[in-house]
Design an enzyme around this catalytic site. Structure first.
Site, short mmCIF file in Angstrom:
data_model
loop_
_atom_site.label_atom_id
_atom_site.label_comp_id
_atom_site.label_asym_id
_atom_site.label_seq_id
_atom_site.Cartn_x
_atom_site.Cartn_y
_atom_site.Cartn_z
N TRP A 17 -5.37 13.41 8.54
CA TRP A 17 -3.69 14.18 8.36
C TRP A 17 -3.70 16.00 8.16
O TRP A 17 -2.10 15.76 8.14
CB TRP A 17 -3.22 13.69 8.14
N HIS A 66 -11.27 10.52 9.69
CA HIS A 66 -11.54 10.42 7.98
C HIS A 66 -12.74 9.96 7.62
O HIS A 66 -12.66 9.14 8.17
CB HIS A 66 -9.79 9.65 7.01
N GLU A 98 -7.50 5.96 -4.52
CA GLU A 98 -7.89 6.33 -3.29
C GLU A 98 -8.69 8.00 -3.34
O GLU A 98 -7.28 8.43 -3.80
CB GLU A 98 -6.86 6.27 -2.22
N GLU A 135 -7.36 6.89 12.58
CA GLU A 135 -8.03 7.76 10.88
C GLU A 135 -9.16 7.69 11.05
O GLU A 135 -10.38 7.85 10.07
CB GLU A 135 -7.97 7.13 9.49
N LYS A 136 -10.03 7.26 12.48
CA LYS A 136 -11.48 7.35 13.12
C LYS A 136 -12.35 8.34 12.55
O LYS A 136 -13.36 8.95 12.38
CB LYS A 136 -11.95 7.10 14.18
N ASN A 192 0.48 -1.44 -0.10
CA ASN A 192 -0.15 -0.09 -0.60
C ASN A 192 0.91 1.07 0.00
O ASN A 192 1.39 1.33 0.34
CB ASN A 192 -1.34 0.35 1.22
N GLU A 193 0.22 1.95 -1.00
CA GLU A 193 1.32 3.56 -0.90
C GLU A 193 2.74 3.12 -0.82
O GLU A 193 3.76 3.64 0.49
CB GLU A 193 0.65 4.58 -0.21
#
Ligand code: GLA
Length: 681
Positions: A327, A370, A319, A367-368, A161-162
């Site tokens: 972030w 996001h 994405e 990331e809640k 991933n990334e």
């Protein structure tokens, strides 16, 4: 590439043979109890989701210990998705090593230039060059591929991933060893390396390969070519990991396309993506908007550059966000209409898929906050309604699937070596921002309504009547020849300050700047004149300029025209912007930073010899962005309203595929709206 993409991703797992645009998200069911999964699939169908990426951060769940495996939950998820007609872009799950692995093998953890270890607790805490990590990661890849190779939901592989998001620069001993191997392959002999690195300077001559290190924290500026080579090596080390995973996937499932999600956005510059693109079956990109005055120009720029990296072929938006991220210093929610407009701007630039991070907003973890397709508020929310509406729009846009980018008259050359080298330390200024300069040229073209393609040095540059090469700092002899031929044969090259200055080893081309391009441009620069922050210079015929000035002498007075001169500053009275006619083309030089407004005023003059102007009606220029995708029998005109006002667009032929119907020959674009016209070829 198109055929692979179409055959799998666009047709999906439901067996429908008609090409379509894919729609979906990262899906992380391991964060949720079993009963939520059923609702997920139901809502995905309601939203028009066709594909999800599963398992990206599931290593710890799939392999809870060195020799224990837990696939039951993933089997069930794959089956459920397949039963719902949703394809799976299955991750190799290697992005974030589990605690048991880092505890047993702390030697896989990356090390910063300062010698600090990056500890577990977040994600991507692995050295790209660690043989121990590689062994464990590849075992996982093989086990997953063996298990799901025949699963009917599997439509593509999502490697890691990334790659490089958090671990591109590792300065560990593993990295040092691998760097030496890489350098041996590049230079062959220590003499060649010593020459390339200019080690006669500061007593740096190497007499044994083992003496060479990554550029770790040093007493002063590390050797510039060592720094540049370490950037090249670090990108290659990650590419090598990508290739190692891909080899296993191709061995087990030769017919399943393999991708990995790039990060063409903002200042992410560690990975030389044009060089990675050949290693995968289709290019995927992640993009997040950074709020600011140029934010949607930047989105368009990144999507356009992704298309350039994909050589104009369709690519996959893996994405982006439905609304706020988590972030940035302040995480701004999207306004009404922006969810669809942002997504469709990617489609306008060649995306054949629109996917989000993530499907369901997490209740716990970093990331809640996001955004996601299904927010904390649930499906009874404006975000989910906008998501479902976009799903319907993408179905309408199915005929666009597979259409390529139609080449624009203007190309903007974006070069990773120049990006890396021009921003290194101990330079005339530390204020130079390579990407910002390129983005400003792009914004100025958007403001004029002139379509432009971002291209890389791997592209056939002769396809563009005008080629803008901002801060083309690294110019090897071959590229100088290519650009000279380009201009002589009718192309119109425009370049800027700090271009043509060094070769591929970061050695200055001697005899006066801009070394490699001096003859082509018909000018000679004896000294750079960088400006202090806040300082500017007045120009006659353009301007004002900031950041940079040059002391220019015109060397080919017969063919070189001075388009603007300095009125103030140390170079007052001297040329600031020049253009030399050569063969049937020309080569122009802009020696200062003009910014969007200055470039917008100057560009019509620079484009004039090529006869290039906007394809949009006058009153839409600057307010609407136009892109064109070309299929086998039709072309698609995407019209994106860049403003918060209603904009009528007159005079464009074609059937309305998306958007309000025409009124009195005008296509009316609401605030932030997108329309798509279809024209038969
Ligand atoms: C990246 C990652 C995702 C997630 C998002 C958040 O794109 O790939 O896992 O962290 O950022 O914006």
């Amino acid at each position: 590439m198109i055929s692979t993409l179409q055959s799998r991703m666009l047709r999906g797992a439901d067996g429908d043979p008609a090409p379509r645009l894919a729609y979906g998200a990262d899906y992380n069911p391991e964060q949720w109890p079993r009963d939520v999964w059923e609702e997920d699939v139901r809502l995905m169908r309601e939203a028009g989701v066709t594909v999800v990426s599963v398992g990206i951060f599931s290593w710890a769940k799939i392999q809870p210990g060195p020799d224990t495996w837990d696939f039951g939950w993933l089997d069930e998820v794959m089956d459920l998705l397949h039963a719902g007609g949703i394809g799976v872009d299955l991750a190799t799950a290697t992005a974030s090593p589990p605690p048991w692995l880092t505890t047993a093998h702390p030697e896989i953890l990356p090390v910063t230039a300062n010698g600090e270890t990056l500890w577990p607790g977040a994600r991507q805490h692995w050295r790209p060059t660690s043989p121990v990590f590689r062994e464990h990661a590849l075992r996982l890849v093989r086990t997953i591929a063996d298990r799901y190779k025949d699963h009917p939901a599997l439509v593509a592989w999502h490697v890691s991933n990334e790659l490089g998001c958090h671990n591109v620069y590792d300065h560990s001993d593993d990295a040092a060893r691998a760097f030496r191997v890489w350098l041996r392959a590049r230079y062959g002999t220590l003499d060649a390396l010593n020459h390339a690195w200019g080690t006669a300077f500061w007593s740096q001559r190497y007499t044994d390969w083992e003496q060479i290190l990554p550029p770790r924290l040093a007493a002063s500026h590390p050797n510039p070519t060592q720094q540049l080579d370490f950037k090249r090596f670090s990108s290659d080390a990650l590419k090598d990991h990508l290739v190692a995973e891909r080899e296993i996937l191709k061995e087990i499932t030769p017919d399943i396309p393999v991708t990995t999600n790039f990060m063409v956005m903002g200042n992410t510059k560690g990975m030389n993506y044009p060089d990675w693109a050949d290693e995968i079956d289709f290019v995927s990109n992640d993009h997040y908007v950074h709020p600011g005055p140029q934010d949607r120009d930047e989105l368009s720029f990144s999507a356009n550059l992704t298309s350039g990296i994909a050589a104009g072929r369709p690519w996959f938006l893996m994405e982006h966000s439905t609304s706020a991220v988590n972030w940035q210093p302040v995480n701004v929610a999207k306004r009404p209409g922006e969810l669809a407009r942002d997504a469709l701007l990617h489609v306008a630039h060649g995306a054949d898929a629109v996917c989000y991070f993530q499907w369901r907003q997490s209740a716990a973890g970093a990331e809640k906050y996001h955004s996601a397709m299904v927010p904390h508020a649930g499906a009874d929310s404006d975000v989910f309604r906008a998501v479902a509406e976009l799903g319907a729009t993408l179905r309408t846009l199915a005929p666009v699937a597979g259409a390529e980018r139609e080449t624009a008259a203007v190309g903007i050359l974006y070069d990773w070596d120049s990006w890396w080298a021009s921003e290194q330390d101990s330079h005339p200024t530390s204020l130079l921002d390579y990407r910002q300069e390129a983005l400003d040229w792009y914004s100025a073209l958007l403001a004029l309504g002139v379509r432009a393609d971002l291209v890389t040095t791997r592209a056939d540059l002769s396809r563009h009547q005008v080629l803008i090469a901002p801060v083309l700092h690294v110019v090897p002899a071959g590229l100088a020849k290519e650009l000279t031929r380009y201009a002589e044969q009718g192309g119109h090259l425009i370049t800027t300050y700090f271009s043509g200055v060094v070769d591929e080893n970061d050695h200055v081309w001697l005899g006066g700047y801009p070394g490699a391009l001096r003859e082509l441009l018909g000018i000679r620069i004896e000294e750079f004149g960088p400006l202090l922050a806040g300082e500017d210079v007045e120009l006659d015929g353009a301007g004002p300029g900031t950041l940079w000035t040059d002391r220019i002498t015109v060397t080919d007075a017969t063919d070189t025209e001075v388009l603007a001169s300095y009125r103030t500053g140390v170079h007052a009275g001297r040329p600031a912007i020049t253009r030399r006619t050569t063969g049937t083309g020309s080569a122009a030089y802009v020696s200062t930073r003009l910014g969007i407004d200055g470039l917008r005023s100057l560009l019509p003059r620079l484009l004039e010899p090529a006869g290039v102007s906007s394809e949009l009606p006058e009153d839409a220029r600057g307010r609407v962005e136009l892109t064109v995708r070309r299929g086998a029998t039709e072309r698609f005109l995407f019209l994106v309203n860049r403003t918060d006002e209603t904009v009528p667009v007159t005079g464009l032929a074609g059937d309305v595929l998306v958007g309000d119907d025409r009124t009195d020959d005008a296509l009316v674009l609401g605030p932030r709206a997108v329309a798509v016209l279809r024209q038969a070829l």
